[in-house]
Design an enzyme around this catalytic site. Structure first.
Site, PDB file in Angstrom:
ATOM      1  N   CYS A 220       0.820  -1.207   0.000  1.00 54.08           N
ATOM      2  CA  CYS A 220       0.000   0.000   0.000  1.00 54.08           C
ATOM      3  C   CYS A 220       0.862   1.268   0.000  1.00 54.08           C
ATOM      4  O   CYS A 220       1.513   1.552  -0.988  1.00 54.08           O
ATOM      5  CB  CYS A 220      -1.004  -0.042   1.152  1.00 54.08           C
ATOM      6  SG  CYS A 220      -2.426   1.059   0.905  1.00 54.08           S
TER       7      CYS A 220
ATOM      8  N   HIS B 217      -3.605  -5.401   1.028  1.00 53.56           N
ATOM      9  CA  HIS B 217      -2.977  -5.718   2.314  1.00 53.56           C
ATOM     10  C   HIS B 217      -2.998  -7.232   2.528  1.00 53.56           C
ATOM     11  O   HIS B 217      -4.008  -7.769   2.978  1.00 53.56           O
ATOM     12  CB  HIS B 217      -3.733  -5.028   3.449  1.00 53.56           C
ATOM     13  CG  HIS B 217      -3.523  -3.558   3.525  1.00 53.56           C
ATOM     14  ND1 HIS B 217      -2.559  -2.984   4.319  1.00 53.56           N
ATOM     15  CD2 HIS B 217      -4.140  -2.536   2.884  1.00 53.56           C
ATOM     16  CE1 HIS B 217      -2.589  -1.665   4.177  1.00 53.56           C
ATOM     17  NE2 HIS B 217      -3.548  -1.374   3.310  1.00 53.56           N
TER      18      HIS B 217
ATOM     19  N   GLU C 240      -1.655  -8.923   4.850  1.00 53.10           N
ATOM     20  CA  GLU C 240      -1.779  -9.234   6.276  1.00 53.10           C
ATOM     21  C   GLU C 240      -3.209  -9.145   6.766  1.00 53.10           C
ATOM     22  O   GLU C 240      -3.515  -9.616   7.864  1.00 53.10           O
ATOM     23  CB  GLU C 240      -0.861  -8.324   7.101  1.00 53.10           C
ATOM     24  CG  GLU C 240      -1.358  -6.915   7.327  1.00 53.10           C
ATOM     25  CD  GLU C 240      -1.145  -5.964   6.153  1.00 53.10           C
ATOM     26  OE1 GLU C 240      -1.378  -4.758   6.338  1.00 53.10           O
ATOM     27  OE2 GLU C 240      -0.761  -6.417   5.056  1.00 53.10           O
TER      28      GLU C 240
END
Length: 198
Positions: free
Chosen positions: A78, A175, A177
């Site tokens: 990002c 993202h 994660e």
């Protein structure tokens, strides 16, 4: 494999640290960004605004760019991906300029782009991931040189790059994660890839 993750001082990066550790990496978080060019593998996480991040990275900007071009493995996420470009409509500072192109405001009707969306790609970093839907949270996109674009996403009629790679740097707009099992497998694939480059 030892990963050095940048702490820009602008947000919580616990989730990506934990996810990379689950993927098999030994992760150290540092706010001493002068250490990044000497790392075995670098992670630029996805938290913050362009100028806020670049103010911290500016002293090592040129050295980092040279290291990336020389093959230093890295994952950028990002805003960590945005600063890889020459600049952003979000800010005024110069980026790392490892990728050709610039970061621009999304051209979709609804901004920001929040939630799950598909990444269309055939890149080997997605091996073992059949459902290629990942979590997004952004208002800007990477208007990237086509030669580094490895995956794209469509949102409200606008298609933009969401996976980029050059040398040994893997860059995502999404993202991983925050992307459940698919994101965890993506990170495991990255760790395995980076280990092979050391």
């Amino acid at each position: 494999m030892k990963v050095l993750m940048a702490d820009y001082g602008v947000g919580n990066i616990h989730s990506i640290k934990k996810a990379l550790e689950i993927a098999g990496a030994e992760v150290e978080v540092t706010s001493d960004l002068s250490r990044l060019p000497g790392a075995q593998c670098v992670v630029l996480p996805g938290v913050g605004a362009f100028d806020a991040v670049m103010r911290n990275l500016a002293p090592v900007r040129e050295e980092l760019r040279q290291k990336f071009e020389a093959g230093l493995p890295a994952l950028t996420v990002c805003i960590g991906t945005h600063v890889m470009f020459s600049g952003s409509d979000e800010g005024e500072l110069v980026g790392i300029s490892a990728y050709g192109g610039r970061v621009r405001l999304l051209k979709s009707r609804t901004v920001p782009h929040m939630g799950w969306n598909e990444v269309v790609t055939s890149d080997p970093i997605m091996e073992g991931i059949s459902e290629r839907k990942f979590y997004f949270a952004h208002s800007y996109y990477c208007d990237a040189d086509p030669k580094v674009v490895k995956g794209i996403t469509e949102y409200e009629g606008f298609t933009f790059p969401t996976l980029m790679r050059d040398h040994n740097v893997v860059s995502t707009q999404f993202h991983p994660e925050k992307s459940s099992a698919e994101g965890q497998r993506f990170l495991r694939n990255f760790v395995e890839f980076a280990e092979g480059q050391i």
